[in-house]
Design an enzyme around this catalytic site. Structure first.
Site, PDB file in Angstrom:
ATOM      1  N   SER A   1       2.706   8.057 -74.573  1.00  0.00           N
ATOM      2  CA  SER A   1       1.968   9.255 -74.993  1.00  0.00           C
ATOM      3  C   SER A   1       2.402  10.458 -74.176  1.00  0.00           C
ATOM      4  CB  SER A   1       0.468   9.028 -74.810  1.00  0.00           C
ATOM      5  OG  SER A   1      -0.263  10.238 -74.904  1.00  0.00           O
ATOM      6  N   TYR A   3      -5.893   6.866 -68.726  1.00  0.00           N
ATOM      7  CA  TYR A   3      -5.010   6.672 -69.885  1.00  0.00           C
ATOM      8  C   TYR A   3      -3.641   7.290 -69.595  1.00  0.00           C
ATOM      9  CZ  TYR A   3      -3.284   6.900 -74.695  1.00  0.00           C
ATOM     10  OH  TYR A   3      -2.528   6.767 -75.835  1.00  0.00           O
ATOM     11  N   LYS A  62       0.103   5.467 -69.326  1.00  0.00           N
ATOM     12  CA  LYS A  62       1.252   5.809 -70.163  1.00  0.00           C
ATOM     13  C   LYS A  62       2.457   6.273 -69.327  1.00  0.00           C
ATOM     14  CE  LYS A  62      -0.584   4.562 -73.966  1.00  0.00           C
ATOM     15  NZ  LYS A  62      -0.057   3.342 -74.633  1.00  0.00           N
TER      16      LYS A  62
END
Length: 268
Positions: free
Chosen positions: A150, A163, A167
């Site tokens: 991402s 998160y 990533k």
């Protein structure tokens, strides 16, 4: 658009983790439509069965559902073994499964949330890739492994702390493991997303709309898309097309790359 592309994945077999909703489902649907054999995965038995049935008519390949928790190494082993038993070999792994922790602060969050995030978002991608790569090596399969990362993994600031860290880790995994696997003719790459219209982005927009009664979730999402240089939100099909390219013979010289499918969001 300039040029038109069709893909033929007949007689090829793929695992797509986390593929009953959103981007993962879009990828599974794209592969099924290109006549691949596809393993659909989530933690829910009813969901994988339902989606596999829905995708079965999209192409000439076979679609099966395997319920497995990607945070559980034993479940990952069973997923890979079931796929091999069903199709004989695995030519493509798409590491898509992920969770979105909702911590307000990295400092105030707890170690349990860290562990659960990294177990699914990082460890599962490594372990599934390790198992599938070993299978490919043993059977001399010049296959492909595609990780899902991402733009949050590229940015140094902003929301989605855990998160984003997970990533960033996937970026590193892709670069490091790709070099080793390339020696056996196995290509590892990654797709990187920004704002894609999925269940998760709708949840975020609906939560934002609760605090902004003058705007609907649909208006919020439309505005997000309009802020992209290309002027729209990404769709699961956009990521499916990226996977179809990266796993194909047209990308045979692409190794260890992160293909940013973001409508220009990566330019920020």
């Amino acid at each position: 658009m300039v040029g038109h592309t069709e893909y033929d994945y007949g007689d090829e077999s793929a695992i797509v983790t986390g593929s009953t909703k959103g981007i993962g489902r879009g990828i599974a649907e794209g592969l099924a439509g290109a006549d691949a054999n596809v393993v659909v995965n989530s933690r829910s038995e009813s969901e994988v069965t339902s989606v596999a049935d829905e995708l079965a008519d999209h192409g000439s390949g076979e679609v099966i559902g395997v319920a497995a928790d990607m945070g559980d190494p034993g479940d990952i082993e069973r997923l890979v073994e079931t796929a091999i038993d069903a199709f004989g070999e695995i030519d493509l792994l798409v590491n898509n499964a992920a969770v979105w922790p909702n911590e307000d602060s990295l400092v105030d969050s707890d170690i349990e949330q860290w562990d659960s995030t990294m177990d699914v978002n990082v460890r599962s991608q490594y372990y599934a890739a390790k198992l599938v790569a070993a299978h490919m090596r043993e059977n001399d399969i010049k296959g492909s492994i595609i990780n899902h990362t991402s733009q949050a993994g590229d940015r140094r600031t902003g929301p989605f702390g855990m998160y984003g860290i997970s990533k960033t880790s996937i970026n590193g995994l892709t670069w490091r493991m790709a070099q080793e696997l390339a020696e056996d003719g196995i290509r590892m790459n990654a797709i990187s997303t920004d704002v894609t219209e999925t269940h998760q982005t709708w949840v975020e927009a609906e939560a934002e709309a609760e605090n902004e009664p003058d705007r609907t979730a649909e208006e919020i999402l439309r505005a997000r898309g309009e802020r992209r240089p290309i002027g729209r939100l990404g769709q699961p099909e956009d990521l499916a097309n990226a996977v179809l390219f990266l796993a194909s013979d047209k990308a045979s010289y692409v190794v260890g790359d992160i293909l940013r499918v973001s409508g220009g969001g990566n330019l920020e």
